[in-house]
Design a protein around this motif. Structure first.
Motif, PDB file in Angstrom:
ATOM      1  N   LYS A   7       0.853  -1.191   0.000  1.00 15.27           N
ATOM      2  CA  LYS A   7       0.000   0.000   0.000  1.00 15.27           C
ATOM      3  C   LYS A   7       0.886   1.236   0.000  1.00 15.27           C
ATOM      4  O   LYS A   7       2.070   1.171   0.363  1.00 15.27           O
ATOM      5  CB  LYS A   7      -0.902   0.019   1.250  1.00 15.27           C
ATOM      6  CG  LYS A   7      -1.808  -1.175   1.382  1.00 15.27           C
ATOM      7  CD  LYS A   7      -2.910  -1.132   0.363  1.00 15.27           C
ATOM      8  CE  LYS A   7      -3.897  -2.276   0.604  1.00 15.27           C
ATOM      9  NZ  LYS A   7      -4.889  -2.362  -0.443  1.00 15.27           N
ATOM     10  N   ALA A   8       0.321   2.358  -0.379  1.00 11.85           N
ATOM     11  CA  ALA A   8       1.079   3.610  -0.418  1.00 11.85           C
ATOM     12  C   ALA A   8       1.653   3.945   0.956  1.00 11.85           C
ATOM     13  O   ALA A   8       2.765   4.477   1.055  1.00 11.85           O
ATOM     14  CB  ALA A   8       0.203   4.749  -0.933  1.00 11.85           C
ATOM     15  N   GLU A   9       0.940   3.607   2.012  1.00  8.45           N
ATOM     16  CA  GLU A   9       1.440   3.914   3.353  1.00  8.45           C
ATOM     17  C   GLU A   9       2.701   3.122   3.697  1.00  8.45           C
ATOM     18  O   GLU A   9       3.516   3.577   4.497  1.00  8.45           O
ATOM     19  CB  GLU A   9       0.367   3.719   4.416  1.00  8.45           C
ATOM     20  CG  GLU A   9       0.078   2.295   4.781  1.00  8.45           C
ATOM     21  CD  GLU A   9      -0.970   2.195   5.879  1.00  8.45           C
ATOM     22  OE1 GLU A   9      -0.682   1.521   6.887  1.00  8.45           O
ATOM     23  OE2 GLU A   9      -2.054   2.776   5.724  1.00  8.45           O
ATOM     24  N   ASP A  10       2.902   1.954   3.072  1.00 13.61           N
ATOM     25  CA  ASP A  10       4.128   1.188   3.284  1.00 13.61           C
ATOM     26  C   ASP A  10       5.335   1.933   2.712  1.00 13.61           C
ATOM     27  O   ASP A  10       6.410   1.944   3.306  1.00 13.61           O
ATOM     28  CB  ASP A  10       4.033  -0.195   2.643  1.00 13.61           C
ATOM     29  CG  ASP A  10       2.910  -1.027   3.238  1.00 13.61           C
ATOM     30  OD1 ASP A  10       2.724  -0.981   4.477  1.00 13.61           O
ATOM     31  OD2 ASP A  10       2.215  -1.711   2.471  1.00 13.61           O
ATOM     32  N   VAL A  11       5.148   2.550   1.567  1.00 16.83           N
ATOM     33  CA  VAL A  11       6.216   3.344   0.951  1.00 16.83           C
ATOM     34  C   VAL A  11       6.489   4.582   1.808  1.00 16.83           C
ATOM     35  O   VAL A  11       7.646   4.930   2.062  1.00 16.83           O
ATOM     36  CB  VAL A  11       5.843   3.737  -0.495  1.00 16.83           C
ATOM     37  CG1 VAL A  11       6.943   4.580  -1.127  1.00 16.83           C
ATOM     38  CG2 VAL A  11       5.564   2.494  -1.327  1.00 16.83           C
ATOM     39  N   VAL A  12       5.435   5.213   2.285  1.00 10.34           N
ATOM     40  CA  VAL A  12       5.581   6.388   3.155  1.00 10.34           C
ATOM     41  C   VAL A  12       6.314   6.013   4.439  1.00 10.34           C
ATOM     42  O   VAL A  12       7.220   6.731   4.881  1.00 10.34           O
ATOM     43  CB  VAL A  12       4.201   7.011   3.470  1.00 10.34           C
ATOM     44  CG1 VAL A  12       4.314   8.070   4.547  1.00 10.34           C
ATOM     45  CG2 VAL A  12       3.586   7.586   2.212  1.00 10.34           C
ATOM     46  N   ASN A  13       5.962   4.882   5.040  1.00  6.76           N
ATOM     47  CA  ASN A  13       6.624   4.446   6.275  1.00  6.76           C
ATOM     48  C   ASN A  13       8.104   4.162   6.054  1.00  6.76           C
ATOM     49  O   ASN A  13       8.934   4.434   6.921  1.00  6.76           O
ATOM     50  CB  ASN A  13       5.927   3.220   6.857  1.00  6.76           C
ATOM     51  CG  ASN A  13       4.588   3.564   7.463  1.00  6.76           C
ATOM     52  OD1 ASN A  13       4.338   4.698   7.846  1.00  6.76           O
ATOM     53  ND2 ASN A  13       3.710   2.582   7.517  1.00  6.76           N
ATOM     54  N   THR A  14       8.454   3.629   4.883  1.00  2.00           N
ATOM     55  CA  THR A  14       9.865   3.392   4.567  1.00  2.00           C
ATOM     56  C   THR A  14      10.605   4.712   4.448  1.00  2.00           C
ATOM     57  O   THR A  14      11.720   4.865   4.967  1.00  2.00           O
ATOM     58  CB  THR A  14       9.998   2.581   3.266  1.00  2.00           C
ATOM     59  OG1 THR A  14       9.233   1.383   3.390  1.00  2.00           O
ATOM     60  CG2 THR A  14      11.444   2.248   2.979  1.00  2.00           C
ATOM     61  N   ALA A  15       9.987   5.695   3.794  1.00  4.00           N
ATOM     62  CA  ALA A  15      10.601   7.017   3.667  1.00  4.00           C
ATOM     63  C   ALA A  15      10.754   7.682   5.036  1.00  4.00           C
ATOM     64  O   ALA A  15      11.789   8.303   5.317  1.00  4.00           O
ATOM     65  CB  ALA A  15       9.768   7.898   2.739  1.00  4.00           C
TER      66      ALA A  15
ATOM     67  N   ILE B 155      11.093  -1.960  -2.468  1.00  5.16           N
ATOM     68  CA  ILE B 155       9.886  -2.288  -1.711  1.00  5.16           C
ATOM     69  C   ILE B 155       9.025  -3.080  -2.691  1.00  5.16           C
ATOM     70  O   ILE B 155       8.140  -2.553  -3.342  1.00  5.16           O
ATOM     71  CB  ILE B 155       9.176  -1.014  -1.227  1.00  5.16           C
ATOM     72  CG1 ILE B 155      10.163  -0.082  -0.537  1.00  5.16           C
ATOM     73  CG2 ILE B 155       8.013  -1.358  -0.307  1.00  5.16           C
ATOM     74  CD1 ILE B 155       9.643   1.309  -0.322  1.00  5.16           C
ATOM     75  N   ASP B 156       9.371  -4.375  -2.824  1.00  2.00           N
ATOM     76  CA  ASP B 156       8.807  -5.136  -3.928  1.00  2.00           C
ATOM     77  C   ASP B 156       8.372  -6.542  -3.556  1.00  2.00           C
ATOM     78  O   ASP B 156       8.168  -7.377  -4.428  1.00  2.00           O
ATOM     79  CB  ASP B 156       9.811  -5.198  -5.071  1.00  2.00           C
ATOM     80  CG  ASP B 156      11.080  -5.935  -4.718  1.00  2.00           C
ATOM     81  OD1 ASP B 156      11.216  -6.390  -3.572  1.00  2.00           O
ATOM     82  OD2 ASP B 156      11.948  -6.055  -5.602  1.00  2.00           O
TER      83      ASP B 156
END
Length: 130
Positions: free
Chosen positions: A83-91, A109-110
């Protein structure tokens, strides 16, 4: 956007390289890390794969659920859907004090897609019958 966080596509476009999911982003990140690190600035790149955003679904021509099913069939990590929030949390992790010594990395993130060999399909679980 916090200082020091730049979308990977902007960084790659700045270097005149194609925005692909592979070695170019790794080279771009490593090339960009050298000068800013002298000043304590960390440079990392995020490479998400298969996030059913509005832009991605319009580009592919599928709905969000259809796209998630398609991507779920390709990745190694099952049950979890990116989900987009997973990418945000990584950032956010990279920008936080917890990630203070992480620099020069392209984080994929794949769901394990880049570390599996697709020819080894025999190691997958058989499909369950409905």
């Amino acid at each position: 956007m916090p200082q020091g966080l730049h979308p990977s596509s902007q960084v790659r476009a700045h270097l005149g390289e194609a925005c692909d999911h592979g070695q170019r982003s790794v080279r771009a990140c490593r090339a960009l890390v050298q000068w800013p690190s002298r000043f304590g600035i960390r440079v990392n790149c995020l490479s998400p794969f298969g996030c059913a955003t509005l832009l991605a679904t319009k580009f592919v021509g599928l709905g969000p659920v259809e796209m998630e099913v398609l991507i779920g069939a390709m990745v190694n990590l099952k049950v979890v859907i990116l989900k987009a929030e997973d990418v945000v949390n990584t950032a956010l992790f990279l920008a936080s004090d917890e990630g203070r010594y992480v620099s020069g990395h392209d984080l994929f993130i794949d769901g394990g897609l880049t570390v599996i060999n697709p020819s080894f399909r025999m190691s997958r679980y058989p499909q369950e019958e409905a």
